[in-house]
Every structure is written in structure tokens, then in C-alpha cells.
Design a protein around this motif. Structure first.
Motif, PDB file in Angstrom:
ATOM      1  N   CYS A  20       0.762  -1.229   0.179  1.00 41.68           N
ATOM      2  CA  CYS A  20      -0.004   0.015  -0.162  1.00 41.68           C
ATOM      3  C   CYS A  20       0.856   1.319  -0.025  1.00 41.68           C
ATOM      4  O   CYS A  20       0.343   2.526  -0.482  1.00 41.68           O
ATOM      5  CB  CYS A  20      -0.758  -0.015   1.099  1.00 41.68           C
ATOM      6  SG  CYS A  20      -2.276  -1.141   0.784  1.00 41.68           S
ATOM      7  N   THR A  27      -6.605   3.194  -1.005  1.00 39.61           N
ATOM      8  CA  THR A  27      -6.085   1.937  -1.634  1.00 39.61           C
ATOM      9  C   THR A  27      -7.143   0.744  -1.252  1.00 39.61           C
ATOM     10  O   THR A  27      -7.502   0.656  -0.016  1.00 39.61           O
ATOM     11  CB  THR A  27      -4.842   1.586  -1.178  1.00 39.61           C
ATOM     12  OG1 THR A  27      -4.076   2.468  -1.256  1.00 39.61           O
ATOM     13  CG2 THR A  27      -4.226   0.067  -1.817  1.00 39.61           C
ATOM     14  N   PRO A  30      -4.661  -5.029  -0.628  1.00 35.32           N
ATOM     15  CA  PRO A  30      -3.828  -5.474  -1.728  1.00 35.32           C
ATOM     16  C   PRO A  30      -4.467  -7.248  -1.654  1.00 35.32           C
ATOM     17  O   PRO A  30      -4.723  -7.639  -0.464  1.00 35.32           O
ATOM     18  CB  PRO A  30      -2.340  -5.684  -1.455  1.00 35.32           C
ATOM     19  CG  PRO A  30      -2.453  -4.274  -0.299  1.00 35.32           C
ATOM     20  CD  PRO A  30      -3.767  -4.285   0.363  1.00 35.32           C
ATOM     21  N   ARG A  39      -2.600  -4.442  -5.829  1.00 32.87           N
ATOM     22  CA  ARG A  39      -3.124  -3.288  -5.268  1.00 32.87           C
ATOM     23  C   ARG A  39      -3.812  -2.411  -6.256  1.00 32.87           C
ATOM     24  O   ARG A  39      -3.195  -2.315  -7.050  1.00 32.87           O
ATOM     25  CB  ARG A  39      -2.627  -2.564  -4.147  1.00 32.87           C
ATOM     26  CG  ARG A  39      -1.274  -1.768  -5.023  1.00 32.87           C
ATOM     27  CD  ARG A  39      -0.499  -1.006  -3.944  1.00 32.87           C
ATOM     28  NE  ARG A  39       0.690  -0.435  -4.581  1.00 32.87           N
ATOM     29  CZ  ARG A  39       0.990   0.784  -4.244  1.00 32.87           C
ATOM     30  NH1 ARG A  39       0.605   1.568  -3.307  1.00 32.87           N
ATOM     31  NH2 ARG A  39       2.217   1.291  -4.755  1.00 32.87           N
TER      32      ARG A  39
END
Length: 122
Positions: A20, A27, A30, A39
């Protein structure tokens, strides 16, 4: 020939944080995609890969870089070999012509034109 290090992935939370980076507020969490993490943030996407305590992050704009390009690059990333580290750097070439400045007058001594346009305060 030097031995290639065996990947030792970071624990999932540590890799997720590394993937991230500083964009955590924007974000999506991931997702694991094989040995790498994927991500998405804003208009960008990236892959992160951890090995021996180091994390490599590669990505680009989603509209211009397909998902497979950073994935392949992350999977292929590796430390430089001793031979690569010992080799001289590639020869650098100078640009064919100097950069255009735009503030140099076409005549005279070539000093920058710092005059104030008529009617401007200053």
C-alpha cells in the motif's frame, strides 16, 4: 556462480502494508496473486513482491499499463549479481543539442531577459 536467494515472503500484514505504501487512504486492500500482491488506488495499479526483507513495488496507470506488465516485472525482479555490480556503468550519451530555454534573447550577449513588461507593476 552466485546462489540466487530463496524468496522469504514477509508476513501477510507486513506485505500488505508495504504494497500500500503511502496511499493507504485511497487503496483497496492488496490481494494475493501467487507470490506477489496486487493493489489498486485511484487510477493506478501495482504489484509488490517481498524477498529477504526487501519489497519491490511496480505499477502504472490503469488506462495505459495492463495488469500483466507490472506482475511479470515484479515476478522477474532479482538482486544484481556480483558480475553486474562489478561491471562498469553503461556509457552515457549527451543530448544532440542543448535544451531550449525560452528566456534567452535571440541577439545580444545571451543573458536572460528579465525585463518587466510595460504596464506591469514590480
Amino acid at each position: 556462480m552466485p546462489r540466487r536467494p530463496t524468496p522469504s515472503p514477509l508476513p501477510t500484514p507486513a506485505l500488505a502494508a508495504a504494497a500500500c505504501g503511502n496511499e493507504r487512504a485511497h487503496t483497496r486492500v492488496p490481494a494475493r496473486d501467487g507470490s506477489v500482491r496486487y493493489r489498486v488506488f485511484g487510477g493506478t495499479h501495482a504489484y509488490a513482491r517481498a524477498e529477504d526483507g526487501h519489497v519491490v513495488r511496480l505499477g502504472g496507470e490503469r488506462r495505459t499499463v495492463d495488469r500483466g506488465t507490472p506482475r511479470r516485472a515484479a515476478e522477474a525482479a532479482r538482486p544484481a549479481t556480483d558480475a553486474e555490480l562489478d561491471a562498469p556503468p553503461p556509457e552515457q550519451t549527451a543530448p544532440a543539442s542543448p535544451a531550449e530555454r525560452g528566456d534567452l534573447p535571440p541577439v545580444g550577449d545571451g543573458a536572460p531577459d528579465n525585463s518587466v513588461p510595460e504596464g506591469a507593476s514590480g
